[in-house]
Enzyme design. Structure first.
Site, PDB file in Angstrom:
ATOM      1  CG  ASP A  49       0.878  23.071  -7.418  1.00  0.00           C
ATOM      2  OD1 ASP A  49       1.196  21.916  -7.082  1.00  0.00           O
ATOM      3  OD2 ASP A  49       1.593  24.073  -7.187  1.00  0.00           O
ATOM      4  CD  GLU A 120       5.273  23.936  -3.649  1.00  0.00           C
ATOM      5  OE1 GLU A 120       4.682  23.086  -4.325  1.00  0.00           O
ATOM      6  OE2 GLU A 120       6.319  24.511  -4.024  1.00  0.00           O
ATOM      7  CD  GLU A 186       7.184  16.666  -3.573  1.00  0.00           C
ATOM      8  OE1 GLU A 186       7.262  16.223  -4.738  1.00  0.00           O
ATOM      9  OE2 GLU A 186       6.437  17.598  -3.247  1.00  0.00           O
TER      10      GLU A 186
END
Length: 272
Positions: A49, A120, A186
């Protein structure tokens, strides 16, 4: 639908089997031409995204729609025969319930022919991941810095420091136990990434994490140097295409204004 390669298509099981073996090569890409190139070298292509910021100029990923992800997912899938194609589920399309997540994931997979979806969130998304995977939808998880919720976590800050270390580890373990076939880590500390990679039985895919993760992912536009004003610490530029593109466009504009282009080699004459 896509170009032909001599390699057999990747799937979630093959990615899982790479744990502790050959590092998994992943790029985030959004277009057919780039997908055709990446497919020759990558195990996994993520239609992230991040496309909203990279290609559409949005200030964050929160403005990305499901239809936008479908459009770019279709484009990438046309260029990929070998790499496993994963499409992000955008903000607001899966968080309210497992049922909402299933409807979104099923729609994206039907429309794009992708192999898996990504969402997520850690422990609080475990129920949703279990709901999806038990219904045949491969899920790539994403913990640590989660860009869709960046407003709620105080910005783009490194995760996993101090007391936060155990929380991120717990999130990673929770998404594995819920059935995710791999997990993106991340912007976490190197120590945390190493600990998570040792703890988990599924592959870890690092971005701003550690070279000891089971794989790595970067946004293709970042690693190709398309943006001169954006270079986070974790990005290595393997080319400077932005500089090359600027020089080429500047030369083109100069040639057009001087009428040097088009030249004799670029125009058509009447047949004699």
């Amino acid at each position: 639908m896509s170009v032909s390669t001599n390699k057999k298509p990747m799937n979630a099981k093959k990615i899982m089997e790479m744990k502790g073996k050959a590092p998994i090569v992943c790029l985030a890409a959004y277009t057919t031409p780039i997908a055709k190139i990446a497919d020759q070298h990558c195990d996994l292509i993520l239609v992230g995204d991040s496309v909203g910021m990279v290609l559409h100029g949005l200030p964050s990923t929160q403005g990305v729609s499901v239809e936008m992800m479908v459009m770019h997912g279709q484009a990438v899938r046309r260029g990929a025969d070998h790499a496993l194609v994963v499409v992000d589920m955008p903000f607001g399309s899966y968080e309210s319930s497992p049922e909402q997540a299933f409807e979104t994931a099923a729609y994206i997979m039907k429309e794009t022919d992708c192999t898996a979806i990504k969402l997520e969130g850690g422990a609080h998304m475990a129920q949703t991941i279990d709901f999806l995977t038990s219904r045949g939808i491969p899920v790539m998880a994403h913990v640590g810095l989660t860009p869709q919720s960046v407003k709620g976590i105080g910005g783009y800050a490194v995760q996993g420091r101090g007391e936060d270390h155990q929380r991120v580890l717990d999130d990673a373990k929770a998404v594995q136990d819920a059935g995710a076939f791999c997990v993106v880590l991340e912007m976490v500390t190197e120590e945390l990434a190493n600990a998570a990679t040792a703890l988990l039985d599924i592959p870890t895919i690092g971005i701003g994490a550690s070279n000891q993760c089971d794989g790595q992912v970067l946004v293709v536009d970042d690693m190709l140097g398309m943006f001169q004003d954006f270079k986070p610490k974790f990005v290595k530029r393997f080319a400077e295409l932005g500089i090359d593109a600027q020089a080429a466009i500047q030369t083109y504009a100069k040639d057009v204004r001087s009428r040097a282009f088009p030249g004799a080699d670029h125009v058509y004459a009447d047949k004699k």
